[in-house]
Design a protein around this motif. Structure first.
Motif, PDB file in Angstrom:
ATOM      1  N   LEU A  36       0.831  -1.206   0.000  1.00 48.26           N
ATOM      2  CA  LEU A  36       0.000   0.000   0.000  1.00 48.26           C
ATOM      3  C   LEU A  36       0.865   1.255   0.000  1.00 48.26           C
ATOM      4  O   LEU A  36       0.563   2.235  -0.687  1.00 48.26           O
ATOM      5  N   ALA A  37       1.962   1.218   0.768  1.00 43.28           N
ATOM      6  CA  ALA A  37       2.864   2.370   0.811  1.00 43.28           C
ATOM      7  C   ALA A  37       3.462   2.636  -0.569  1.00 43.28           C
ATOM      8  O   ALA A  37       3.524   3.785  -1.021  1.00 43.28           O
ATOM      9  N   ALA A  38       3.900   1.569  -1.251  1.00 41.87           N
ATOM     10  CA  ALA A  38       4.476   1.730  -2.583  1.00 41.87           C
ATOM     11  C   ALA A  38       3.439   2.272  -3.561  1.00 41.87           C
ATOM     12  O   ALA A  38       3.733   3.140  -4.396  1.00 41.87           O
ATOM     13  N   HIS A  39       2.209   1.765  -3.465  1.00 46.07           N
ATOM     14  CA  HIS A  39       1.130   2.204  -4.359  1.00 46.07           C
ATOM     15  C   HIS A  39       0.804   3.675  -4.133  1.00 46.07           C
ATOM     16  O   HIS A  39       0.682   4.453  -5.094  1.00 46.07           O
ATOM     17  N   LYS A  42       3.591   6.096  -5.247  1.00 44.30           N
ATOM     18  CA  LYS A  42       3.574   6.276  -6.697  1.00 44.30           C
ATOM     19  C   LYS A  42       2.458   7.218  -7.113  1.00 44.30           C
ATOM     20  O   LYS A  42       2.595   7.980  -8.088  1.00 44.30           O
ATOM     21  N   ALA A  43       1.343   7.193  -6.386  1.00 46.19           N
ATOM     22  CA  ALA A  43       0.213   8.062  -6.692  1.00 46.19           C
ATOM     23  C   ALA A  43       0.430   9.487  -6.194  1.00 46.19           C
ATOM     24  O   ALA A  43      -0.370  10.378  -6.484  1.00 46.19           O
ATOM     25  N   GLY A  44       1.503   9.690  -5.397  1.00 43.66           N
ATOM     26  CA  GLY A  44       1.826  11.027  -4.925  1.00 43.66           C
ATOM     27  C   GLY A  44       1.142  11.435  -3.643  1.00 43.66           C
ATOM     28  O   GLY A  44       1.115  12.610  -3.292  1.00 43.66           O
ATOM     29  N   SER A  45       0.574  10.466  -2.912  1.00 42.96           N
ATOM     30  CA  SER A  45      -0.091  10.778  -1.652  1.00 42.96           C
ATOM     31  C   SER A  45       0.191   9.660  -0.662  1.00 42.96           C
ATOM     32  O   SER A  45      -0.405   8.583  -0.748  1.00 42.96           O
ATOM     33  N   LEU A  46       1.093   9.914   0.284  1.00 40.75           N
ATOM     34  CA  LEU A  46       1.502   8.876   1.217  1.00 40.75           C
ATOM     35  C   LEU A  46       1.313   9.348   2.654  1.00 40.75           C
ATOM     36  O   LEU A  46       2.145  10.063   3.201  1.00 40.75           O
ATOM     37  N   PRO A  47       0.214   8.949   3.306  1.00 39.02           N
ATOM     38  CA  PRO A  47       0.046   9.267   4.733  1.00 39.02           C
ATOM     39  C   PRO A  47       0.976   8.391   5.573  1.00 39.02           C
ATOM     40  O   PRO A  47       1.576   7.441   5.079  1.00 39.02           O
ATOM     41  N   GLU A  48       1.070   8.709   6.870  1.00 41.28           N
ATOM     42  CA  GLU A  48       1.937   7.927   7.747  1.00 41.28           C
ATOM     43  C   GLU A  48       1.341   6.554   8.032  1.00 41.28           C
ATOM     44  O   GLU A  48       2.072   5.600   8.328  1.00 41.28           O
ATOM     45  N   GLU A  49       0.031   6.447   7.972  1.00 41.92           N
ATOM     46  CA  GLU A  49      -0.632   5.168   8.243  1.00 41.92           C
ATOM     47  C   GLU A  49      -1.997   5.150   7.581  1.00 41.92           C
ATOM     48  O   GLU A  49      -2.520   6.182   7.158  1.00 41.92           O
ATOM     49  N   LEU A  82       2.766   3.063   7.116  1.00 38.19           N
ATOM     50  CA  LEU A  82       3.159   3.307   5.729  1.00 38.19           C
ATOM     51  C   LEU A  82       4.455   4.100   5.615  1.00 38.19           C
ATOM     52  O   LEU A  82       4.906   4.365   4.500  1.00 38.19           O
ATOM     53  N   ALA A  83       5.040   4.458   6.745  1.00 36.86           N
ATOM     54  CA  ALA A  83       6.260   5.267   6.714  1.00 36.86           C
ATOM     55  C   ALA A  83       7.375   4.519   5.990  1.00 36.86           C
ATOM     56  O   ALA A  83       7.371   3.287   5.881  1.00 36.86           O
ATOM     57  N   ASP A  84       8.322   5.288   5.480  1.00 39.53           N
ATOM     58  CA  ASP A  84       9.419   4.720   4.695  1.00 39.53           C
ATOM     59  C   ASP A  84      10.451   4.080   5.628  1.00 39.53           C
ATOM     60  O   ASP A  84      11.457   4.677   5.998  1.00 39.53           O
ATOM     61  N   VAL A  85      10.158   2.843   6.034  1.00 41.00           N
ATOM     62  CA  VAL A  85      11.062   2.089   6.898  1.00 41.00           C
ATOM     63  C   VAL A  85      11.365   0.754   6.212  1.00 41.00           C
ATOM     64  O   VAL A  85      10.716   0.368   5.246  1.00 41.00           O
TER      65      VAL A  85
END
Length: 212
Positions: A36-39, A42-49, A82-85
């Motif tokens: 989900l984080a990768a998706h 890529k869509a330009g909207s990444l919340p923390e969770e 979803l954080a970049d870990v």
């Protein structure tokens, strides 16, 4: 629209879980969170969770299904990180959150509320269901299927695909299902949110491979 992952041997998942001292559910949910984080990245909207509504079975697995059928389950809210870990840290976070939920009274309370909702007038029931569904962006189910291969009218069942229905304002469901020693994940999405869930299923396969 629907999509599904390639089946993965359940023994392989369990071996990886044994090494990392987590549950199968923790492992597969962590792969889902990474996909989900990768998706979303890529869509330009990444919340923390992202909040997922997860049905939890309250009937012991060894208890037979009653003659009148029916399920005994509660709904819990799980925050998928979803954080970049890295994969190991994401898995640790998912496992910790699941342990926290297991140690709480959230599931029994939710079960009681669901039963109470069923006794209310339809217009009240609709509003209360909306209260539940508005708190989550998706539903994630994990259902253990038959461990041995089955046959239908004499024909062997080589695989099973499962999709949970969307309800209320929730526009996507993810269904984890095991059958005959393999586990498959089905994605069902409202095209207004996810025009094509197939790339998400492929992202899940990649993230699953990083863990298992």
């Amino acid at each position: 629209r629907v999509a599904w992952s390639a089946p993965l041997p359940l023994a392989r998942v369990k071996d990886a879980c044994h090494r990392r001292r987590v549950t199968v559910n923790d492992m597969l949910l962590s792969a889902l969170a990474a996909a989900l984080a990768a998706h979303l990245r890529k869509a330009g909207s990444l919340p923390e969770e992202i909040h997922a509504m997860v049905p939890v079975n309250l009937r012991p697995l060894e208890q037979p299904v009653p003659a009148d059928l029916g399920n005994d389950f509660a709904l819990i809210l799980l925050e998928l990180p979803l954080a970049d870990v890295g994969p190991a840290e994401r898995l640790r976070q998912v496992s910790a959150r699941m342990e926290e939920i297991k140690d709480s009274h959230e599931a029994p309370i939710s079960f009681g509320l669901l039963n109470a909702i069923g006794l209310t007038p339809p217009w009240v029931e609709d509003r209360l269901i909306g209260f539940f569904t508005d708190k989550a962006s998706m539903v994630v189910t994990n259902v253990p299927g038959p461990a041995e291969p089955l046959a239908f009218a004499g024909a062997p069942v080589t695989g099973v695909l499962v999709w949970a229905p969307c309800s209320g304002s929730i526009g996507m469901t993810v269904s984890i299902f095991s059958y005959a020693g393999e586990v498959t994940v089905g994605f069902m999405a409202d095209t207004g949110l996810v025009p094509d869930p197939a790339p998400l299923a492929r992202a899940y396969e990649r993230e699953r491979g990083r863990l298992c």
